[in-house]
Design a protein around this motif. Structure first.
Motif, PDB file in Angstrom:
ATOM      1  N   PHE A 103     -23.126  95.665 109.153  1.00 15.90           N
ATOM      2  CA  PHE A 103     -21.677  95.360 109.212  1.00 15.90           C
ATOM      3  C   PHE A 103     -21.223  95.650 107.905  1.00 15.90           C
ATOM      4  O   PHE A 103     -20.075  96.358 107.575  1.00 15.90           O
ATOM      5  CB  PHE A 103     -21.295  94.009 109.688  1.00 15.90           C
TER       6      PHE A 103
ATOM      7  N   HIS B 267     -21.034  99.147 107.162  1.00 20.45           N
ATOM      8  CA  HIS B 267     -19.799  99.888 107.734  1.00 20.45           C
ATOM      9  C   HIS B 267     -18.328  99.505 106.861  1.00 20.45           C
ATOM     10  O   HIS B 267     -17.630 100.367 106.625  1.00 20.45           O
ATOM     11  CB  HIS B 267     -19.579  99.055 109.250  1.00 20.45           C
TER      12      HIS B 267
ATOM     13  N   ASN C 250     -11.203  93.177 112.083  1.00 25.80           N
ATOM     14  CA  ASN C 250     -11.937  94.008 112.794  1.00 25.80           C
ATOM     15  C   ASN C 250     -13.029  93.322 113.665  1.00 25.80           C
ATOM     16  O   ASN C 250     -14.262  93.276 113.422  1.00 25.80           O
ATOM     17  CB  ASN C 250     -13.052  94.812 111.753  1.00 25.80           C
TER      18      ASN C 250
ATOM     19  N   ASP D  30     -13.300  93.671 116.904  1.00 27.78           N
ATOM     20  CA  ASP D  30     -14.364  94.357 117.625  1.00 27.78           C
ATOM     21  C   ASP D  30     -15.374  94.845 117.051  1.00 27.78           C
ATOM     22  O   ASP D  30     -16.567  94.821 117.654  1.00 27.78           O
ATOM     23  CB  ASP D  30     -13.251  95.441 118.419  1.00 27.78           C
ATOM     24  N   ILE D  31     -15.434  95.476 115.847  1.00 25.68           N
ATOM     25  CA  ILE D  31     -16.251  95.892 115.093  1.00 25.68           C
ATOM     26  C   ILE D  31     -17.490  94.656 114.768  1.00 25.68           C
ATOM     27  O   ILE D  31     -18.523  95.112 115.090  1.00 25.68           O
ATOM     28  CB  ILE D  31     -15.732  96.587 114.019  1.00 25.68           C
TER      29      ILE D  31
ATOM     30  N   ASP E 100     -17.815  92.202 116.497  1.00 27.82           N
ATOM     31  CA  ASP E 100     -18.814  91.895 117.755  1.00 27.82           C
ATOM     32  C   ASP E 100     -19.541  93.117 118.061  1.00 27.82           C
ATOM     33  O   ASP E 100     -20.647  92.807 118.593  1.00 27.82           O
ATOM     34  CB  ASP E 100     -17.683  91.769 118.824  1.00 27.82           C
ATOM     35  N   ALA E 101     -19.184  94.315 117.956  1.00 24.10           N
ATOM     36  CA  ALA E 101     -20.131  95.529 118.293  1.00 24.10           C
ATOM     37  C   ALA E 101     -21.657  95.475 117.399  1.00 24.10           C
ATOM     38  O   ALA E 101     -22.497  95.573 118.000  1.00 24.10           O
ATOM     39  CB  ALA E 101     -19.516  96.676 118.003  1.00 24.10           C
ATOM     40  N   TYR E 102     -21.590  95.032 116.253  1.00 22.15           N
ATOM     41  CA  TYR E 102     -22.673  94.813 115.483  1.00 22.15           C
ATOM     42  C   TYR E 102     -23.405  93.562 115.625  1.00 22.15           C
ATOM     43  O   TYR E 102     -24.311  93.215 115.033  1.00 22.15           O
ATOM     44  CB  TYR E 102     -22.295  94.865 113.827  1.00 22.15           C
ATOM     45  N   GLY E 103     -22.959  92.549 116.329  1.00 19.48           N
ATOM     46  CA  GLY E 103     -23.502  91.272 116.634  1.00 19.48           C
ATOM     47  C   GLY E 103     -23.230  90.218 115.631  1.00 19.48           C
ATOM     48  O   GLY E 103     -24.098  89.233 115.539  1.00 19.48           O
TER      49      GLY E 103
END
Length: 262
Positions: A151, A154, A178, A180-181, A183-186
C-alpha cells in the motif's frame, strides 16, 4: 524527523524528549526512539541530546532540500520523505510507531494500538471552508507486513501519476480517499478514539485525565508551538504531582494555548 528549525536550543525536539522523560511509563521508549535528521546542523544538535540520531547522509536521496517551516512550499517534500523512510523501515521488517516532533507523550499509547491491524491511527478533522479534511493526530502505528508495504508503494507511485492537494499528504486523508485500494491490498485500519490523542484543535479541561498524547496542531508558527508545548508540559508535571498527593479531584484550568490561537 527533524530539520535545523526543529533541532536547536529551545526547539521542538527538546520539548519532545522532555515529555518522554516526564510522561507516565514513557521513559522506556527513549532507547527505542530513532530521530532522523534532515541536515548536518540538526544531526549535530540531535546527537548532543539523544543517542539514536541518524546522519542525513544515510538518506541522501530524500533529504537534498531542507524544510524551513511547516507552512513552507517544501512541506509536501518533507511528507514524502517520511513516506520513503516508512517504506525502508517496513521492508526491513520493523513495526513502526511514528510520532511528529510537535507531540507530547504523556502516557504510553501502546494499549491503543492493535497489532492485528496494519494501521492504528487517530484522525482529526479540519476544514478550509470548501471541504473537510481528515488529518493525522501526530502519531500512528504501522505493522511490518506485505499488505502495508504494497500500500505504501502504491501511495508513493500515485504521487508521480496524479496531482494531489496538500491534505492528501496526510495518511488519514489517503486512507479515507482510497478505501477500495486499501481493501484491495488487505490493509486493515484501526481508528483510535481521537479523544485519547488530544490536540490544540480539540481542547477540554479533562485532557490530562484521559489523553495519551497531545498534538500541537492548529498552530503554524514553530516559536508559538514551543512556547505553548512548554506550558502544557509544565502543567502535566504539576498534574502528576497532584495525583501523587491525592489532589487529582481539583480541576486544573487550561493555561494553553496562548500563542497558538487562531
Amino acid at each position: 524527523m527533524v530539520d535545523e528549525s526543529h533541532a536547536r536550543p529551545g526547539s521542538l525536539l527538546e520539548v519532545l524528549l522532555q515529555s518522554f522523560k516526564s510522561g507516565q511509563d514513557t521513559q522506556r521508549f527513549l532507547n527505542h526512539l530513532v530521530i532522523i535528521t534532515m541536515d548536518p546542523q540538526a544531526f549535530e544538535y540531535c546527537r548532543f541530546l539523544h543517542p539514536h540520531c541518524i546522519h542525513p547522509s544515510t538518506f541522501e536521496p530524500y533529504f537534498s532540500t531542507k524544510r524551513q517551516s511547516i507552512t513552507s512550499p517544501d512541506h509536501s517534500v518533507f511528507s514524502w520523505r517520511r513516506n520513503n523512510v516508512l517504506i525502508d523501515v517496513i521492508e526491513l521488517g520493523y513495526n513502526i510507531i511514528f510520532t511528529d516532533t510537535d507531540v507530547l507523550w504523556l502516557r504510553s499509547p501502546l494499549e491503543n494500538f492493535d497489532p492485528s491491524y496494519e494501521l492504528s491511527i487517530s484522525c482529526n478533522f479540519s476544514s478550509d471552508g470548501e471541504r473537510t479534511y481528515s488529518m493525522e493526530g501526530g502519531i500512528f502505528f504501522m505493522k511490518a507486513n506485505a499488505a502495508a508495504l504494497e500500500f505504501l508503494k502504491h501511495w508513493k507511485l500515485s504521487m508521480f501519476l496524479y496531482l494531489r492537494p496538500n491534505a492528501e499528504e496526510s495518511l488519514c486523508e489517503t486512507i479515507t480517499q482510497n478505501v477500495d485500494i486499501a481493501d484491495a491490498y488487505g490493509v486493515r485500519v484501526h481508528h483510535i478514539d481521537r479523544n485519547q490523542f488530544g490536540g490544540f484543535c480539540q481542547l477540554n479541561n479533562d485532557m490530562f485525565e484521559t489523553v495519551y498524547t497531545i498534538h500541537a496542531n492548529c498552530c503554524d508558527d514553530l516559536t508559538s508551538k514551543v512556547h505553548d508545548m512548554t506550558i502544557v508540559l509544565d502543567d502535566w508535571i504539576r498534574f502528576r504531582k497532584r495525583v501523587k498527593n491525592n489532589n487529582a479531584t481539583e480541576k486544573m484550568t487550561l493555561r494553553w494555548p496562548q500563542k497558538c490561537i487562531g
